[in-house]
Design an enzyme around this catalytic site. Structure first.
Site: not given
Ligand code: CTP
Length: 134
Positions: A44, A46
């Site tokens: 991905k 990431k």
């Molecule tokens: N999620 C959420 N609220 C946030 C951050 C994440 O509800 N503030 C949810 C995302 O929508 C997803 C899950 O947690 O369903 C996992 O998200 P992930 O991508 O691991 O976390 P992020 O904090 O969004 O990480 P990144 O910034 O790397 O995208």
């Protein structure tokens, strides 16, 4: 028994993740979380700070989570929904519409993300702080 499944990287586990799990756990008897493996994250584009083993261990320790499985590819979701007899596939609304193809197998739910927190934001804030401290 009502089962919900969700997927994600869950790196630098934060309160947005906790609140997602808390909301989901209130809607089911069993919450299954697919944690992205390091190989899948590489696919991905990431890179997680914590390894898959570490992230899976942290997610499994969360009281709202019943079971952790590895998320290894894009295709497995449909098989997981059948295998675990899933009632609801749920994920944050940053993925709005992306998994509608599962609607023929189960309910698909996109939840509002918690405001003002993300793994990316934590990483950026820490980077700025370390530059300012230097
Ligand atoms: N999620 C959420 N609220 C946030 C951050 C994440 O509800 N503030 C949810 C995302 O929508 C997803 C899950 O947690 O369903 C996992 O998200 P992930 O991508 O691991 O976390 P992020 O904090 O969004 O990480 P990144 O910034 O790397 O995208």
């Amino acid at each position: 028994m009502k089962t919900i499944i969700t997927y994600g990287t869950f790196d630098l586990f934060h309160f947005g993740h906790v609140r997602l799990f808390e909301r989901l756990s209130k809607m089911c008897d069993q919450l299954i979380v697919g944690v992205s493996t390091d190989e899948f994250n590489a696919l991905k584009g990431k890179a997680a700070f914590f390894s898959y083993q570490q992230r899976a261990e942290i997610v499994a320790a969360c009281k709202y989570v019943s079971k952790v499985i590895p998320e290894q590819n894009w295709q497995q979701k449909s098989a997981d929904v059948s295998r675990f007899d899933v009632d609801i596939f749920a994920i944050g609304d940053d993925w709005q519409g992306e998994f509608d193809f599962l609607k023929s197998q189960c309910e698909v739910m996109y939840l509002t993300r918690t405001d003002d927190i993300s793994t990316t934001e934590i990483k950026n804030n820490l980077a700025v702080k370390s530059v300012n401290a230097a």
